[in-house]
Design a protein around this motif. Structure first.
Motif, PDB file in Angstrom:
ATOM      1  N   ALA A   1     -14.632  -0.660  -5.953  1.00 29.49           N
ATOM      2  CA  ALA A   1     -15.146   0.474  -5.212  1.00 29.49           C
ATOM      3  C   ALA A   1     -15.211   0.146  -3.731  1.00 29.49           C
ATOM      4  CB  ALA A   1     -16.537   0.862  -5.720  1.00 29.49           C
ATOM      5  N   ARG A   2     -14.869   1.096  -2.910  1.00 31.52           N
ATOM      6  CA  ARG A   2     -14.907   0.874  -1.467  1.00 31.52           C
ATOM      7  C   ARG A   2     -16.342   0.579  -1.008  1.00 31.52           C
ATOM      8  NH1 ARG A   2     -10.946   5.541   1.152  1.00 31.52           N
ATOM      9  NH2 ARG A   2      -9.011   4.818   0.143  1.00 31.52           N
TER      10      ARG A   2
ATOM     11  N   LEU B   1       1.129  -5.052 -11.282  1.00 30.18           N
ATOM     12  CA  LEU B   1       1.570  -3.735 -10.831  1.00 30.18           C
ATOM     13  C   LEU B   1       0.380  -2.929 -10.322  1.00 30.18           C
ATOM     14  CD1 LEU B   1       3.752  -1.518 -10.599  1.00 30.18           C
ATOM     15  CD2 LEU B   1       3.243  -0.904 -12.972  1.00 30.18           C
ATOM     16  N   ALA B   2      -0.721  -2.938 -11.070  1.00 29.46           N
ATOM     17  CA  ALA B   2      -1.911  -2.202 -10.647  1.00 29.46           C
ATOM     18  C   ALA B   2      -2.445  -2.730  -9.326  1.00 29.46           C
ATOM     19  CB  ALA B   2      -2.986  -2.285 -11.729  1.00 29.46           C
ATOM     20  N   GLY B   3      -2.494  -4.058  -9.175  1.00 27.92           N
ATOM     21  CA  GLY B   3      -2.990  -4.638  -7.934  1.00 27.92           C
ATOM     22  C   GLY B   3      -2.112  -4.309  -6.746  1.00 27.92           C
ATOM     23  N   ASP B   4      -0.790  -4.313  -6.951  1.00 21.77           N
ATOM     24  CA  ASP B   4       0.135  -3.980  -5.865  1.00 21.77           C
ATOM     25  C   ASP B   4      -0.044  -2.536  -5.396  1.00 21.77           C
ATOM     26  OD1 ASP B   4       1.198  -6.524  -6.008  1.00 21.77           O
ATOM     27  OD2 ASP B   4       2.972  -5.936  -7.155  1.00 21.77           O
ATOM     28  N   LEU B   5      -0.366  -1.639  -6.335  1.00 28.72           N
ATOM     29  CA  LEU B   5      -0.433  -0.214  -6.008  1.00 28.72           C
ATOM     30  C   LEU B   5      -1.841   0.282  -5.701  1.00 28.72           C
ATOM     31  CD1 LEU B   5       1.980   1.114  -8.782  1.00 28.72           C
ATOM     32  CD2 LEU B   5       2.511   0.820  -6.356  1.00 28.72           C
ATOM     33  N   MET B   6      -2.858  -0.392  -6.251  1.00 28.55           N
ATOM     34  CA  MET B   6      -4.222   0.111  -6.175  1.00 28.55           C
ATOM     35  C   MET B   6      -5.164  -0.786  -5.393  1.00 28.55           C
ATOM     36  SD  MET B   6      -4.391   1.219 -10.229  1.00 28.55           S
ATOM     37  CE  MET B   6      -5.986   2.006 -10.168  1.00 28.55           C
ATOM     38  N   GLY B   7      -4.721  -1.992  -5.057  1.00 31.13           N
ATOM     39  CA  GLY B   7      -5.606  -2.924  -4.380  1.00 31.13           C
ATOM     40  C   GLY B   7      -6.394  -3.764  -5.372  1.00 31.13           C
ATOM     41  N   PRO B   8      -7.372  -4.542  -4.890  1.00 28.76           N
ATOM     42  CA  PRO B   8      -8.144  -5.430  -5.770  1.00 28.76           C
ATOM     43  C   PRO B   8      -8.770  -4.671  -6.937  1.00 28.76           C
ATOM     44  CG  PRO B   8      -8.627  -5.886  -3.471  1.00 28.76           C
ATOM     45  CD  PRO B   8      -7.801  -4.633  -3.481  1.00 28.76           C
ATOM     46  N   LEU B   9      -8.755  -5.302  -8.113  1.00 27.45           N
ATOM     47  CA  LEU B   9      -9.244  -4.663  -9.335  1.00 27.45           C
ATOM     48  C   LEU B   9     -10.693  -5.032  -9.600  1.00 27.45           C
ATOM     49  CD1 LEU B   9      -6.175  -5.233 -11.694  1.00 27.45           C
ATOM     50  CD2 LEU B   9      -6.685  -3.232 -10.276  1.00 27.45           C
TER      51      LEU B   9
END
Length: 272
Positions: free
Chosen positions: A269-270, A216-224
């Protein structure tokens, strides 16, 4: 009393894409992982099996204690929580190595009696490069007394901005146990789970709950970049859980509103 142990072991495995695809299918996702593709976070749980003959297992189906994990004299095992730091994704189709170290083992006395806490650190490398570091926290405790009151579970938050309901039936528990070679009987032996360890049904695996929160976090926030989680109460196979998110916080709420698991996710982090 806290004890520091120097026990360690190294396991090697081929990151078989077929096993990853089977897990995708079990989760209801498109089974599309091929050799060379990155694995989703936490899929490394499918690999580095601890394989023992029947006489090397304890009464609960797990490997007997006294090898890598010290025997603290307590029969019931639970995965209490964990923390992961992702450096780079594991790639399907290539070999990998996992170094496991017992960082600490200690006895404590809680309201329910004596407890044992073990912290494992796993470092997984592929091609000599560190891909991820995982800290795994295990709790060992006595068998429950039949007349002892059950601890009250904390109440879960209801301020989620995103939510996903997940049914954890006995079929999913069986398939996850098979894919991870997890012989713990609380996940598939209903009589043992109820009569020996005192649960109302089959227990949903802690790492399976964490896996759903990570997806769920990856789907909403991108790579962890990092992820930590802690179990609060068990979820049974006949219950539907709700995976929730609000900012970096995630949690699983039981059908009665209790908190099952809490977690925190940090995206990469970007520019990293």
């Amino acid at each position: 009393m806290k004890q520091v142990h120097t026990a360690s072991e190294t396991r090697s495995d081929l990151i078989d894409p077929a096993r990853a695809r089977a897990f995708q299918a079990a989760l209801g996702r498109e089974p599309d992982i091929e050799a060379g593709m990155p694995l989703p976070p936490f899929f490394h749980q499918l690999y580095f099996w601890a394989v023992h003959p029947p006489d090397g297992l304890g009464r609960d189906g797990h490997p007997k204690l006294g090898g890598l994990i010290p025997d603290l004299g307590l029969p019931r095992r639970m995965w209490a929580g964990g923390r992961l730091r992702f450096a780079m994704p594991l790639r399907a189709g290539a070999p990998a190595d996992r170094l496991s170290v017992v960082e600490s083992a200690e006895h404590k006395h809680g309201r329910s009696g004596p407890l044992g806490f073990v912290t494992l650190r796993h470092e997984i490398r592929q091609g000599g490069e560190l891909c991820l570091t995982e800290w795994q926290e295990l709790v060992y405790r006595q068998d429950p007394h039949r007349d002892a009151p059950r601890p009250l579970a904390p109440v879960a938050r209801t301020d989620e901005t995103d939510a996903r309901e997940i049914a954890f039936d006995s079929t999913l528990l069986f398939r996850y146990s098979a894919l991870t070679f997890n012989g713990h009987r609380i996940h598939y032996d209903l009589d043992y789970a109820r009569d020996v360890e005192g649960y109302d049904g089959l227990v949903v695996h802690g790492p399976l709950l964490a896996q759903q929160l990570m997806l769920l976090a990856g789907d909403l926030m991108g790579p962890l970049g990092e992820f930590s989680f802690r179990a609060a109460s068990p979820l049974m196979h006949f219950e539907t859980g709700t995976c929730c998110r609000n900012g970096p916080d995630l949690w699983v709420r039981g059908p009665d509103g209790r908190l099952v698991m809490s977690a925190t996710a940090t995206p990469v982090a970007r520019g990293a």
